[in-house]
Design an enzyme around this catalytic site. Sequence first.
Site, short mmCIF file in Angstrom:
data_model
loop_
_atom_site.label_atom_id
_atom_site.label_comp_id
_atom_site.label_asym_id
_atom_site.label_seq_id
_atom_site.Cartn_x
_atom_site.Cartn_y
_atom_site.Cartn_z
N SER A 330 44.91 38.02 26.44
CA SER A 330 44.57 38.45 27.78
C SER A 330 43.08 38.56 28.06
O SER A 330 42.46 37.58 28.43
CB SER A 330 45.29 39.75 28.12
OG SER A 330 45.43 39.84 29.52
N LYS A 354 48.82 35.57 27.19
CA LYS A 354 49.23 36.70 28.02
C LYS A 354 48.47 36.61 29.34
O LYS A 354 47.28 36.88 29.39
CB LYS A 354 48.95 38.03 27.33
CG LYS A 354 49.37 39.21 28.21
CD LYS A 354 49.09 40.53 27.54
CE LYS A 354 49.46 41.67 28.48
NZ LYS A 354 48.66 41.67 29.72
N GLN A 358 47.94 44.59 33.96
CA GLN A 358 48.64 45.87 34.03
C GLN A 358 47.81 46.88 34.82
O GLN A 358 46.59 46.86 34.78
CB GLN A 358 48.89 46.42 32.62
CG GLN A 358 50.11 45.83 31.94
CD GLN A 358 49.97 44.35 31.67
OE1 GLN A 358 48.96 43.91 31.14
NE2 GLN A 358 50.98 43.57 32.02
#
Length: 496
Positions: A330, A354, A358
């Site tokens: 990420s 990823k 979030q």
Amino acid sequence: MNENGKQNDKRTVSRNRYILSIIVALLIGVIGTISVNYFVSGEQSNEEAATPEEATETELDTQLLFGEQEELSPINKLYTILKTNYYEEVDSEVLVEGALDGMAAAVGDPYTEYMDQVESSSFEEDVSGSFEGIGAEVMKDGDYVRIISPIANSPAEEAGLQPNDLILEVAGESVADLPLNEAVELIRGPEDSSVELLIRRGEEQFTVSLVRATIPLETVFYEVDEEDDSIGYVNIVNFNMPTYEETTTAIQELEDQGVEKIVFDVRGNPGGLLTTALQISNIFVPNGEPLMMTEYREDEEPTVYNASEEYGEFKYDGEAVLLVDEGSASASEILAGAMRSAGIPIYGDTTFGKGTVQSVVELGEEDEVKFTSGKWLTADGEWINEEGIEPDVEVSLPDYATLFIVNSSATYEEGQTSAEVKNLKNVLSALDYEVSNNETFDETVVEAVENFQTENDLPVDGVVTGETARLLTEALRTKIEENDTQYEAAVEALQE
């Protein structure tokens, strides 16, 4: 792994990944949960994640959990049944937390989770770049918690704790049956509070009392290459609040030492804060050029984040190579995409893949929910989720870099046959001892182990346990560190 449940090691990712293998072997899956939690990167800070509108909606949903909303009435009924008819008294708070936890899990997203007070506090410490405790990197070793290394200037170091000291008890409670995360929670605690540890060192046991402190966690390590002082090495192990400043400091100090080219390393880096990923990406991308993009539920078009002074004034314009592997996730992938767009080559293995973002929103005074709120795209508009970023030059570490620990609490001896024995034989083979190629502890293993024990001044019995197992692990770790083929390839590229 340190007391906040994260690795923090200096050089190189081969060791980072090997320590992870050690913990996996010892925890039998417990670390799997921890790893998933920390493969959540590109996370927004609370300030970014929760607008007043979002917070209001979240509070409303929480209030309606046992309210009159029709689709929630079964939850209300089940709550009432368990509170009034279950054969034992049930704590209301436990039921509510179970409902919240189950609701978060029901979306089937490994990055969406309900966090209670303890988990929320730990998460906040992780992204802030510090934690409160004694300051020691630890791992679970059978019935004990083994100290890998005290952190410099920490209460653990000042108390004289040493690598390989074994923690038997914390405040009178045995750690034998506790998974590592629960043992860590016992060791941690508020600054200025005291904790008593029962320690075993060799054959001796003693008790030590420590006063906990706030322990800053370094997320960037750097050094000048041992053989070419024009090349520097910067290892970014996480993306949390202090990481941007640590990265710019590392680059400037290396340049002050005459470094002209730098190998940047995010292997094994699971990510962190989105803002930090943008700040560090901004170091390499000319102002006005895209760093990355995001797409949220309500977006008609992706939002493009361009490099600008908003993310910092510091720029690095020297030659560089970025190292990545399957553990780069990420925020590390955001950086990789940005650096590639700036013409910086990427070496190593394909990254984790990823591509989601979030957000964290408070539910009550002490608990939060972390949920997937959108997806991110590279500077070139590519969504790399479950695909990863392929390196420009693929270079893998030696096969032995992924071997598991030889468990020092187990006993391996002639006649045994198992996958663990096969792993032991692979370790011996990697250390240049000749053993047969099967899963049986046979006479070739006995001979190899006896030779190893002789060379390391150990009792010679051909049995692998305790100190023999630990020194085999140390020997393999050293070999891995000395044979970092990915780093060597990056250096060679910068020397051309």
